[in-house]
Design an enzyme around this catalytic site. Structure first.
Site, PDB file in Angstrom:
ATOM      1  N   ASN A  84      32.535  48.857  48.146  1.00 24.94           N
ATOM      2  CA  ASN A  84      31.964  47.499  48.045  1.00 24.94           C
ATOM      3  C   ASN A  84      32.798  46.450  48.772  1.00 24.94           C
ATOM      4  OD1 ASN A  84      29.635  47.946  46.242  1.00 24.94           O
ATOM      5  ND2 ASN A  84      31.219  48.628  44.817  1.00 24.94           N
ATOM      6  N   SER A 109      41.359  36.752  47.276  1.00 29.88           N
ATOM      7  CA  SER A 109      41.730  36.544  45.873  1.00 29.88           C
ATOM      8  C   SER A 109      43.235  36.354  45.694  1.00 29.88           C
ATOM      9  CB  SER A 109      41.307  37.768  45.057  1.00 29.88           C
ATOM     10  OG  SER A 109      41.892  37.744  43.765  1.00 29.88           O
ATOM     11  N   TYR A 146      42.298  46.375  43.596  1.00 30.60           N
ATOM     12  CA  TYR A 146      41.375  45.293  43.965  1.00 30.60           C
ATOM     13  C   TYR A 146      42.072  44.327  44.929  1.00 30.60           C
ATOM     14  CZ  TYR A 146      39.258  40.664  43.259  1.00 30.60           C
ATOM     15  OH  TYR A 146      38.728  39.406  43.442  1.00 30.60           O
ATOM     16  N   LYS A 150      41.267  43.164  48.874  1.00 34.22           N
ATOM     17  CA  LYS A 150      41.133  41.783  49.360  1.00 34.22           C
ATOM     18  C   LYS A 150      42.086  41.536  50.531  1.00 34.22           C
ATOM     19  CE  LYS A 150      37.763  40.505  46.997  1.00 34.22           C
ATOM     20  NZ  LYS A 150      36.537  39.985  47.611  1.00 34.22           N
TER      21      LYS A 150
HETATM   22  N1  LIG Z   1      35.418  34.323  40.076  1.00 34.22           N
HETATM   23  C1  LIG Z   1      36.693  34.184  40.456  1.00 34.22           C
HETATM   24  O1  LIG Z   1      37.489  33.475  39.800  1.00 34.22           O
HETATM   25  C2  LIG Z   1      37.193  34.863  41.700  1.00 34.22           C
HETATM   26  C3  LIG Z   1      36.360  35.546  42.572  1.00 34.22           C
HETATM   27  N2  LIG Z   1      36.852  36.111  43.721  1.00 34.22           N
HETATM   28  C4  LIG Z   1      35.979  36.820  44.659  1.00 34.22           C
HETATM   29  O2  LIG Z   1      34.809  36.056  44.882  1.00 34.22           O
HETATM   30  C5  LIG Z   1      33.703  36.917  45.062  1.00 34.22           C
HETATM   31  C6  LIG Z   1      32.609  36.556  44.067  1.00 34.22           C
HETATM   32  O3  LIG Z   1      33.138  36.731  42.767  1.00 34.22           O
HETATM   33  P1  LIG Z   1      32.292  36.379  41.453  1.00 34.22           P
HETATM   34  O4  LIG Z   1      31.159  35.497  41.830  1.00 34.22           O
HETATM   35  O5  LIG Z   1      33.248  35.966  40.430  1.00 34.22           O
HETATM   36  O6  LIG Z   1      31.758  37.831  41.096  1.00 34.22           O
HETATM   37  P2  LIG Z   1      30.354  38.206  40.419  1.00 34.22           P
HETATM   38  O7  LIG Z   1      30.462  39.611  39.969  1.00 34.22           O
HETATM   39  O8  LIG Z   1      29.938  37.155  39.466  1.00 34.22           O
HETATM   40  O9  LIG Z   1      29.399  38.148  41.686  1.00 34.22           O
HETATM   41  C7  LIG Z   1      29.419  39.115  42.706  1.00 34.22           C
HETATM   42  C8  LIG Z   1      28.008  39.308  43.183  1.00 34.22           C
HETATM   43  O10 LIG Z   1      28.060  40.239  44.267  1.00 34.22           O
HETATM   44  C9  LIG Z   1      27.028  41.182  44.076  1.00 34.22           C
HETATM   45  N3  LIG Z   1      27.464  42.445  44.682  1.00 34.22           N
HETATM   46  C10 LIG Z   1      28.508  43.215  44.278  1.00 34.22           C
HETATM   47  N4  LIG Z   1      28.582  44.289  45.077  1.00 34.22           N
HETATM   48  C11 LIG Z   1      27.590  44.187  45.982  1.00 34.22           C
HETATM   49  C12 LIG Z   1      27.155  45.005  47.056  1.00 34.22           C
HETATM   50  N5  LIG Z   1      27.737  46.167  47.330  1.00 34.22           N
HETATM   51  N6  LIG Z   1      26.099  44.587  47.801  1.00 34.22           N
HETATM   52  C13 LIG Z   1      25.462  43.417  47.511  1.00 34.22           C
HETATM   53  N7  LIG Z   1      25.811  42.627  46.487  1.00 34.22           N
HETATM   54  C14 LIG Z   1      26.872  43.000  45.735  1.00 34.22           C
HETATM   55  C15 LIG Z   1      26.818  41.312  42.573  1.00 34.22           C
HETATM   56  O11 LIG Z   1      25.501  41.765  42.265  1.00 34.22           O
HETATM   57  C16 LIG Z   1      27.092  39.882  42.102  1.00 34.22           C
HETATM   58  O12 LIG Z   1      25.888  39.130  42.030  1.00 34.22           O
HETATM   59  C17 LIG Z   1      34.216  38.339  44.899  1.00 34.22           C
HETATM   60  O13 LIG Z   1      34.429  38.892  46.172  1.00 34.22           O
HETATM   61  C18 LIG Z   1      35.533  38.160  44.152  1.00 34.22           C
HETATM   62  O14 LIG Z   1      36.426  39.195  44.469  1.00 34.22           O
HETATM   63  C19 LIG Z   1      38.169  36.010  44.054  1.00 34.22           C
HETATM   64  C20 LIG Z   1      39.042  35.381  43.208  1.00 34.22           C
HETATM   65  C21 LIG Z   1      38.634  34.759  41.981  1.00 34.22           C
HETATM   66  O1  LIG Z   2      40.144  37.755  41.842  1.00 35.82           O
HETATM   67  C1  LIG Z   2      39.865  37.429  40.703  1.00 35.82           C
HETATM   68  O2  LIG Z   2      40.721  36.623  40.034  1.00 35.82           O
HETATM   69  C2  LIG Z   2      40.304  35.926  38.858  1.00 35.82           C
HETATM   70  C3  LIG Z   2      41.575  35.470  38.136  1.00 35.82           C
HETATM   71  O3  LIG Z   2      42.336  36.613  37.845  1.00 35.82           O
HETATM   72  P1  LIG Z   2      42.841  36.928  36.348  1.00 35.82           P
HETATM   73  O4  LIG Z   2      43.615  38.185  36.476  1.00 35.82           O
HETATM   74  O5  LIG Z   2      43.688  35.762  35.951  1.00 35.82           O
HETATM   75  O6  LIG Z   2      41.601  37.009  35.487  1.00 35.82           O
HETATM   76  C4  LIG Z   2      39.422  36.826  38.008  1.00 35.82           C
HETATM   77  O7  LIG Z   2      39.006  36.145  36.826  1.00 35.82           O
HETATM   78  C5  LIG Z   2      38.236  37.263  38.838  1.00 35.82           C
HETATM   79  O8  LIG Z   2      37.366  38.102  38.107  1.00 35.82           O
HETATM   80  C6  LIG Z   2      38.726  38.047  40.021  1.00 35.82           C
HETATM   81  O9  LIG Z   2      37.648  38.333  40.895  1.00 35.82           O
END
Ligand SMILES: NC(=O)C1=CN([C@@H]2O[C@H](COP(=O)(O)OP(=O)(O)OC[C@H]3O[C@@H](n4cnc5c(N)ncnc54)[C@H](O)[C@@H]3O)[C@@H](O)[C@H]2O)C=CC1
Ligand SMILES: O=C1O[C@H](COP(=O)(O)O)[C@@H](O)[C@H](O)[C@H]1O
Length: 251
Positions: A84, A109, A146, A150
């Protein structure tokens, strides 16, 4: 950016934070492997980013890509991040070059550099009085597989910029939570990214001109160990939120 913008992972937390403020600002083409769970005025492509041909079709005609799709779990197993996060990101970057896309914004991340949080530095580095800062020029030091995926996405972006001239910005996102910073979690408060700062930051990523950049995606928290100076200088990022303002709410 007058051309359509592809938003991968649109159904997720970051995607929804971006769309909540920027829905009307761009002609979005949304992509997710899951069908939409709410009404949307935008084109929606149900596709898996591990499907090279589906990604190429989704990228046709867009001027920029915000690439969020992937497995976001810090504890995600290798087989999941390999397909992914690594294969998927390569497919997006390859399609961007093939289809003549101008810029790609990559959701990296904090976990790409999580191992800088050593026993000696923590918990002091999470506190306002500490001046330890990572600024995006340091080498990756992932805290899990993970984070490795990234860091690999960042390196793929570097390669596609150097070899093909694609503009790429990697946003090392901190901790996105809605309405308030994480509670009882100093580390999370230090790397908090509010929803409105998140939308503003990705807007700047779509508007600014750059070659290849790594920036930190956090709000202007008093507690911080990530510098946001590069995001300010290169992108014009001007965050409005600070986790310290929620101190009375016992965050
Ligand atoms: N939420 C956070 O605090 C953080 C998020 N990130 C990064 O930001 C991005 C988005 O994260 P979130 O929105 O929190 O995650 P999330 O899980 O809420 O959203 C990810 C979306 O990507 C879709 N997805 C996953 N694999 C897929 C694939 N193979 N093909 C098509 N769609 C796919 C899922 O269906 C989901 O809707 C990720 O790459 C994550 O690693 C990085 C650091 C912190
Ligand atoms: O990359 C990500 O980081 C956030 C924050 O990390 P955490 O270890 O403090 O939870 C995480 O919530 C998120 O799911 C992840 O995609």
């Amino acid at each position: 950016m007058d051309d359509p913008v592809l938003l991968t992972g649109a159904e997720g937390r970051v995607g929804q934070a971006i769309l909540s403020d920027l829905s009307a600002e761009y002609e979005w083409r949304l992509l997710d492997r899951d069908p939409p769970t709410r009404d949307t005025d935008h084109e929606f492509v149900v596709a898996d980013i591990t499907d090279e041909e589906a990604v190429r079709e989704a990228v046709e005609g867009v001027g920029a890509i915000v690439h969020l799709a992937g497995d976001p779990r810090p504890e995600a197993p290798w087989n999941s991040v390999l397909s992914n996060n690594i294969d998927g990101t390569r497919n997006v970057l390859e399609a961007a070059v093939t289809e003549g896309v101008e810029k790609v914004v990559f959701a990296s991340s904090n976990h790409a550099v999580g191992a800088y949080e050593t026993d000696e530095r923590t918990p002091d580095m999470y506190r306002p009085s500490d001046d330890y800062r990572l600024d995006g020029t340091e080498l990756p030091r992932p805290s899990n597989l993970y984070g490795v995926s990234k860091a690999t996405g960042e390196v793929l972006g570097r390669y596609y910029h150097d070899e093909h001239g694609l503009s790429v910005v990697c946003v090392r996102i901190g901790n996105l939570t809605k309405n308030h910073p994480p509670k009882d979690y100093e580390r999370g408060q230090a790397m908090w990214l509010s929803h409105r700062d998140c939308a503003h930051l990705f807007d700047r990523c779509l508007q600014a001109d750059y070659d290849y950049e790594i920036v930190y995606g956090i709000s202007d928290n008093d507690r911080k160990y990530y510098s946001i100076e590069n995001a300010r200088e290169v992108l014009g990022y001007d965050p409005q939120d600070n986790s310290a303002e929620f101190a009375n709410a016992e965050c």
